[in-house]
Design a protein around this motif. Structure first.
Motif, mmCIF file in Angstrom:
data_model
loop_
_atom_site.group_PDB
_atom_site.id
_atom_site.type_symbol
_atom_site.label_atom_id
_atom_site.label_comp_id
_atom_site.label_asym_id
_atom_site.label_seq_id
_atom_site.Cartn_x
_atom_site.Cartn_y
_atom_site.Cartn_z
ATOM 1 N N GLY A 147 0.827 -1.200 0.000
ATOM 2 C CA GLY A 147 0.000 0.000 0.000
ATOM 3 C C GLY A 147 0.859 1.246 0.000
ATOM 4 N N LEU A 148 0.275 2.353 -0.449
ATOM 5 C CA LEU A 148 0.959 3.647 -0.484
ATOM 6 C C LEU A 148 0.225 4.599 0.454
ATOM 7 C CD1 LEU A 148 1.411 4.019 -4.368
ATOM 8 C CD2 LEU A 148 2.936 2.899 -2.752
ATOM 9 N N LEU A 149 0.934 5.196 1.394
ATOM 10 C CA LEU A 149 0.356 6.109 2.364
ATOM 11 C C LEU A 149 0.800 7.539 2.075
ATOM 12 C CD1 LEU A 149 0.980 4.051 5.642
ATOM 13 C CD2 LEU A 149 -0.964 3.931 4.077
ATOM 14 N N ASN A 150 -0.092 8.493 2.361
ATOM 15 C CA ASN A 150 0.219 9.924 2.212
ATOM 16 C C ASN A 150 0.704 10.248 0.798
ATOM 17 O OD1 ASN A 150 -0.279 10.170 5.041
ATOM 18 N ND2 ASN A 150 1.829 9.535 5.450
ATOM 19 N N VAL A 151 -0.132 9.956 -0.180
ATOM 20 C CA VAL A 151 0.303 10.057 -1.576
ATOM 21 C C VAL A 151 0.050 11.424 -2.192
ATOM 22 C CG1 VAL A 151 0.009 7.596 -1.983
ATOM 23 C CG2 VAL A 151 -1.924 9.138 -2.353
ATOM 24 N N ALA A 152 -0.422 12.396 -1.406
ATOM 25 C CA ALA A 152 -0.715 13.706 -1.980
ATOM 26 C C ALA A 152 0.519 14.338 -2.604
ATOM 27 C CB ALA A 152 -1.295 14.627 -0.903
ATOM 28 N N GLY A 153 1.707 14.019 -2.078
ATOM 29 C CA GLY A 153 2.940 14.603 -2.606
ATOM 30 C C GLY A 153 3.254 14.182 -4.031
ATOM 31 N N LEU A 154 2.654 13.097 -4.498
ATOM 32 C CA LEU A 154 2.917 12.642 -5.863
ATOM 33 C C LEU A 154 2.372 13.605 -6.905
ATOM 34 C CD1 LEU A 154 2.211 8.796 -5.611
ATOM 35 C CD2 LEU A 154 4.423 9.948 -5.665
ATOM 36 N N ALA A 155 1.423 14.455 -6.512
ATOM 37 C CA ALA A 155 0.873 15.422 -7.467
ATOM 38 C C ALA A 155 1.917 16.444 -7.893
ATOM 39 C CB ALA A 155 -0.334 16.129 -6.855
ATOM 40 N N GLN A 156 2.956 16.613 -7.116
ATOM 41 C CA GLN A 156 4.009 17.573 -7.445
ATOM 42 C C GLN A 156 5.155 16.945 -8.244
ATOM 43 O OE1 GLN A 156 3.261 20.670 -6.603
ATOM 44 N NE2 GLN A 156 1.419 19.846 -5.603
ATOM 45 N N VAL A 157 5.073 15.651 -8.536
ATOM 46 C CA VAL A 157 6.147 14.970 -9.254
ATOM 47 C C VAL A 157 6.068 15.315 -10.736
ATOM 48 C CG1 VAL A 157 7.064 12.710 -9.928
ATOM 49 C CG2 VAL A 157 6.247 13.086 -7.594
ATOM 50 N N SER A 158 7.199 15.674 -11.320
ATOM 51 C CA SER A 158 7.266 15.980 -12.745
ATOM 52 C C SER A 158 7.992 14.870 -13.494
ATOM 53 C CB SER A 158 7.965 17.322 -12.969
ATOM 54 O OG SER A 158 9.282 17.296 -12.441
ATOM 55 N N GLN A 159 7.887 14.912 -14.815
ATOM 56 C CA GLN A 159 8.478 13.878 -15.655
ATOM 57 C C GLN A 159 9.998 13.968 -15.655
ATOM 58 O OE1 GLN A 159 8.396 10.961 -16.743
ATOM 59 N NE2 GLN A 159 6.893 11.071 -18.425
ATOM 60 N N ARG A 160 10.666 12.842 -15.892
ATOM 61 C CA ARG A 160 12.107 12.801 -16.032
ATOM 62 C C ARG A 160 12.466 12.406 -17.456
ATOM 63 N NH1 ARG A 160 15.303 10.442 -12.790
ATOM 64 N NH2 ARG A 160 16.727 9.361 -14.187
ATOM 65 N N ALA A 161 13.671 12.737 -17.873
ATOM 66 C CA ALA A 161 14.114 12.436 -19.232
ATOM 67 C C ALA A 161 14.258 10.930 -19.414
ATOM 68 C CB ALA A 161 15.432 13.140 -19.530
ATOM 69 N N ARG A 162 14.073 10.488 -20.652
ATOM 70 C CA ARG A 162 14.201 9.073 -20.959
ATOM 71 C C ARG A 162 15.662 8.648 -20.851
ATOM 72 N NH1 ARG A 162 14.641 5.337 -25.400
ATOM 73 N NH2 ARG A 162 13.090 3.678 -25.252
ATOM 74 N N ASP A 163 15.886 7.539 -20.172
ATOM 75 C CA ASP A 163 17.237 7.014 -19.969
ATOM 76 C C ASP A 163 17.577 6.083 -21.133
ATOM 77 O OD1 ASP A 163 19.654 6.304 -18.995
ATOM 78 O OD2 ASP A 163 18.929 5.477 -17.102
#
Length: 438
Positions: A404-420
């Protein structure tokens, strides 16, 4: 009349957390593994890169944190090209290293033992390097809600750390195994990203000792049984018996040598069986319960992981699944041996001389060899399919639904990363046979 475009953005993330679903069907996986395995056999192994890609896409899409499936976007052509690159590199590396080691071995020690030993040791760093590179590739080709995962470069750093930790663990007779498990996992986790968010492995290595309890208890019982059989109440008495008498006593079917040896309390040997199973259970328990403990101390962008993985359930999956898969493998190999003996054995020759030979005994040798080879590949194909259906599937489902994932509100601020980008993908893992698992 105007129509608005449908909103394709994912729904907002709840603050209280997300459960992980697993929606895959075992029968669908069985037929996918069987079909892709069949094409792998027909292509003499080249289709395995496509097989692995299709199976990963199936598994990834079945795992759905919060109802949103994971995506695997790996390309089989990347794997094939990477495999060729790795094979060329390893051929050059192993060839040069082996040549130098053999030269030194014959020059200084007048034998090849040191050279062979050094050759094996020389591959171990590449082994750890390949493990890290394979994990980096899989993460780089995995997405959730459109955001890529990633792993920083650091394969050689992982390789030398793994060598040091293994050396420390061996020197301490395994007492510091949890220390090795923790620090190697921390090295990989602290370099893992979900988009712009970095994962962090918290906790302390001593917390993993509670996962070793079943193995430690069974190991102590095994040591106690050995002391009982060897020192406290010896299974074999101290009185010496001539070797000739011992060997001749085995000709008697009633004693099978036990009378002349004077073994005492031979029934105690039966206890070794349950203890061996207990050690296997303890090893499986440690491997997965340590993953649960480590998962409970991982965090990313304020998200806390929670795992309810059950060590006993995992062990039952291993026991039942591997029993089913390996039973098919063992009986299949025995059947192949019987067919081969029928084609080429002394019994077939005798039947041909007395005129009662089987019509298949007149087949050309090349056709007989082809039939046996086809049966051999079919047995291993079906074994792999059953392993997917009864071991890998069950393990991934249990690990997914207990996470399970707890306190996931912070994921809304995650931005994309460049393709490796990767030049060799999982090539080293494939060349060293580390890439067979999902």
């Amino acid at each position: 009349m105007t129509t608005s475009l449908p909103d394709i953005a994912p729904p907002p993330l709840p603050e209280q957390g997300l459960d992980v679903w697993f929606v895959g069907n075992r029968s669908a996986l069985f037929w996918l593994a069987l079909k892709s395995g069949f094409w792998t056999v027909l292509s003499l192994g080249f289709y395995r890169f496509w097989m692995k890609t299709r199976l990963r896409r199936w598994y990834w899409s079945a795992i759905r944190p919060g109802g949103h499936p994971l995506e695997y976007v790996g390309d089989p052509w990347e794997k094939l090209l990477g495999f060729f690159i790795a094979v060329v590199f390893l051929t050059f590396y192993i060839g040069i290293v082996n040549l130098l080691l053999m030269f030194v071995s014959f020059s200084l020690f007048q034998n090849s033992v040191v050279g062979y030993f050094g050759s094996v040791l020389g591959v171990i760093p590449i082994w750890f390097y390949a493990q890290y590179r394979a994990r980096r590739y899989v993460l780089a080709r995995t997405r959730w809600r459109g955001v890529r995962f990633g792993l920083e470069a650091g394969a050689w750093g992982y390789a030398w750390r793994a060598l040091v930790h293994w050396l420390i663990t061996i020197c301490t007779l395994g007492l510091l195994w949890p220390r090795m498990t923790f620090w190697l996992e921390k090295y990989k986790t602290d370099r893992t990203f979900f988009g712009s968010a970095k994962l962090v492995q918290g906790g302390h290595w001593a917390m993993l000792y509670r996962a070793t309890v079943p193995f430690a208890v069974v190991l102590a019982l095994t040591a106690g049984l050995v002391c009982w059989l060897v020192w406290l109440d010896p299974l074999i008495p101290d009185s010496a018996t001539p070797l000739a008498d011992i060997m001749s006593s085995f000709d008697d079917p009633d004693t099978l040598g036990f009378a002349v040896l004077g073994w005492q309390g031979i029934w105690r040997m039966v206890l070794l069986g349950p203890l061996a199973l207990g050690l296997i259970y303890g090893a499986v328990h440690y491997r997965f319960v340590s993953k649960r403990i480590l998962a409970d101390h991982k965090r990313c962008a304020g998200v806390q992981l929670r795992s309810k993985l059950n060590g006993l359930r995992i062990s039952m999956i291993y026991v039942l699944g591997t029993t089913i898969a390996y039973s098919i493998l063992v009986f299949g190999i025995l059947g192949i041996v019987g067919v081969a003996f029928g084609f080429f054995g002394s019994g077939a020759l005798l039947e041909a001389q007395i005129g009662t030979s089987d019509p298949f005994g007149d087949l050309p040798r090349w056709l007989s060899v082809g039939i046996i080879a086809a049966l051999y590949l079919a047995v291993f194909l079906f074994w792999g399919v059953l392993h997917h259906a009864f071991v890998t599937y069950a393990l991934m489902r249990h690990m997914a639904v207990t996470l399970g994932l707890l306190n996931v509100a912070g994921l809304a601020q995650v931005s994309q990363r460049a393709r490796d980008e990767f030049a060799e993908a999982e090539g080293f893992a494939e060349a060293l046979d580390l890439g067979a698992a999902i």
